[in-house]
Design an enzyme around this catalytic site. Structure first.
Site, PDB file in Angstrom:
ATOM      1  N   LYS A 264       0.805  -1.212   0.000  1.00  0.00           N
ATOM      2  CA  LYS A 264       0.000   0.000   0.000  1.00  0.00           C
ATOM      3  C   LYS A 264       0.842   1.269   0.000  1.00  0.00           C
ATOM      4  O   LYS A 264       0.431   2.272  -0.534  1.00  0.00           O
ATOM      5  CB  LYS A 264      -0.881  -0.001   1.254  1.00  0.00           C
ATOM      6  CG  LYS A 264      -2.126  -0.820   1.082  1.00  0.00           C
ATOM      7  CD  LYS A 264      -2.890  -0.860   2.378  1.00  0.00           C
ATOM      8  CE  LYS A 264      -2.992  -2.285   2.827  1.00  0.00           C
ATOM      9  NZ  LYS A 264      -3.522  -2.533   4.113  1.00  0.00           N
ATOM     10  N   ARG A 265       2.002   1.199   0.611  1.00  0.00           N
ATOM     11  CA  ARG A 265       2.784   2.417   0.741  1.00  0.00           C
ATOM     12  C   ARG A 265       3.387   2.880  -0.590  1.00  0.00           C
ATOM     13  O   ARG A 265       3.547   4.046  -0.817  1.00  0.00           O
ATOM     14  CB  ARG A 265       3.889   2.248   1.790  1.00  0.00           C
ATOM     15  CG  ARG A 265       3.389   2.620   3.172  1.00  0.00           C
ATOM     16  CD  ARG A 265       4.359   2.257   4.247  1.00  0.00           C
ATOM     17  NE  ARG A 265       4.435   0.816   4.418  1.00  0.00           N
ATOM     18  CZ  ARG A 265       5.546   0.097   4.292  1.00  0.00           C
ATOM     19  NH1 ARG A 265       6.675   0.688   4.007  1.00  0.00           N
ATOM     20  NH2 ARG A 265       5.514  -1.201   4.460  1.00  0.00           N
TER      21      ARG A 265
END
Ligand code: GLU
Length: 471
Positions: A264-265
């Site tokens: 996600k990052r």
């Protein structure tokens, strides 16, 4: 008949893009073989359960056109397709394993397990359950330890919490064939006595997946690489039940450009994010298809039908492909460019309902201009800003606006050639570039060809905007 499946867990916001990739491959293998593609919801981890996640996952899979033949919302011959609705089945199978000596009840408390773990870490051993609940007081291992069974029964009757564990045999080589990776062998000493049935009566992934894949007659288990280490445990279960193994294939994990696992990052991971950003579902599928597989003629743009036709599971390369947003964007541009005007118009209206505020004539006229200049459907609003405004961007060069007003007023036949001629004369006289006009009308340095845009916008609207800008 070939039957494939994806068993997503409703633990996130939506289906992860990596799982959409797995879904695509499962779909392709099923369709290629005139088989069935199934969705089963793996909602057994109650601590991570997210309300609404299942609906979102199913709607995303459909939005990408991966239509499934059986699933929780449409049913099918092996219903229910939600594991939380199949609990008696797992219990029955856990008991069967206990009968066969392939599993056992375990009443160890969390405190004991924590202590054991700490001790093993201290001794630099891999933390692992020590078969405490299987071993007789005299230290012998048994599968027919009647006293333990009686104890277990009593414990269960007294309402003591228990789990059921897999009884991994010592020092046994477990092998299976992976369609992508070939033969994989592992020694059972490297496996833990995994919990199969939890104290809340829910199965763990391992028991649930094996029981259901068998019950649902899944022939080909295609999942991500991260599950490889679970497969030997599943093989033990298949063997204990006396069931035939399905074919296994573990797809490479998609990576960020820096080779870390797609997270996600670093990259957007939810499948619907790509649709919300204006990527077409077929672009995303085409892009995913090329991760780990290449077209025999090295073609980059091809339809789902072509992919299904040409794809062979055994051709997937096991090395981690990189998810490249730049390439996906390029691909989307190709897709948009290849649409007919009517198709593009429909897509734009679906994506940006405000497009319907424009007249049919205006929208139709804009299509050829937009087509080669859109990377995503989101670009429509940015590129056609002028059609939705009553006022030019702040900081207008009033003198320039006044000159344009004067020149444009004189145009009798309002078309892009005449408009361009006037712009050109101002450019020459003032020694300025075309970008100053873009700046004036849109606030940007470039955009859709301005003379064409102003032609479509119309003389009245153009003059009105200029008038307002100079007061
Ligand atoms: N619930 C797992 C997942 O979502 C399923 C893995 C499997 O296909 O067995 O990835």
């Amino acid at each position: 008949m070939v039957r494939t499946r994806i068993p997503p867990s409703p633990t996130g916001q939506d289906i992860h893009i990596g799982n959409l990739y797995t879904a695509l491959i499962n779909f392709a293998v099923a369709k290629k073989n005139h088989g069935k593609f199934i969705i089963r919801i793996e909602d057994t981890d109650r601590t991570r359960f997210q309300e609404g996640a299942e609906e979102k996952i199913l709607s995303s899979v459909k939005a990408f056109g991966l239509h499934y033949d059986e699933g929780p919302d449409i049913g099918g011959p092996f219903a229910p397709y939600r594991q939380s609705e199949r609990l008696p089945l797992y219990k029955k199978h856990a008991e069967e394993l206990i009968e066969k000596g392939a599993a056992y009840y375990c009443f160890c408390t969390k405190e004991r397990l924590d202590e054991l773990r700490q001790q093993q870490i201290k001794e630099k051993k891999t933390p692992r359950y020590d078969k405490h609940c299987l071993i007789l007081e005299n230290g012998e291992r048994t599968r027919l330890d009647s006293r333990r069974r009686v104890d277990a029964r009593r414990g269960i009757e007294n309402g003591e919490p228990y789990v059921v564990r897999l009884n991994v045999p010592a020092n046994k080589t477990i092998t299976f064939t992976d369609v992508i990776r070939g033969e994989i062998a592992i020694n059972s000493n490297d496996l833990d006595d995994q919990v199969l049935l939890k104290s809340d009566g829910f199965p763990t992934y391992h028991l649930g997946v094996v029981v259901d894949d068998h019950a649902m007659e899944i022939t080909t288990v295609i999942r991500a690489e991260e599950w490889i280490s679970s497969t030997p445990k599943h093989v033990l279960l298949y063997q204990a039940f006396g069931w035939e193994l399905p074919a296994f294939a573990h797809l490479p994990i998609i990576r960020n450009p820096d080779k870390s696992k797609l997270s996600k990052r670093k990259n957007p991971v939810w499948a619907s994010w790509y649709l919300e950003q204006g990527f077409l579902p077929e672009t995303v599928l085409n892009y995913l298809a090329l991760l780990g597989w290449s077209h025999p003629k090295e073609e980059e743009i091809f339809s789902l039908e072509t992919f299904i036709d040409l794809f062979e599971l055994s051709d997937v390369k096991p090395v981690g492909p990189v998810f490249d947003l730049v390439k996906l964007t390029w691909m989307n541009q190709q897709y948009l460019q290849n649409k007919t005007d009517a198709q593009l118009k429909k897509l734009i209206i679906e994506f940006s309902p405000r497009a319907t505020k424009l007249s049919e004539e205006t929208l139709t006229a804009l299509m050829p201009l937009l087509k080669s200049r859109m990377q995503t459907l989101q670009d429509f609003e940015a590129q056609t800003w002028l059609f939705f405004t009553n006022k030019l961007p702040d900081g207008t060069d009033k003198e320039l606006a006044a000159e344009l007003l004067e020149k444009f007023t004189g145009i009798t036949d309002w078309n892009h050639a005449m408009i361009f001629a006037e712009l050109k004369s101002i450019m020459l006289a003032r020694k300025v570039k075309m970008s100053v006009f873009y700046q004036l009308f849109t606030g940007e340095k470039h955009g859709l060809p301005l003379p064409e845009v102003l032609e479509i916008l119309g003389k009245d609207k153009t003059l009105e905007l200029l008038k307002l800008a100079i007061v």
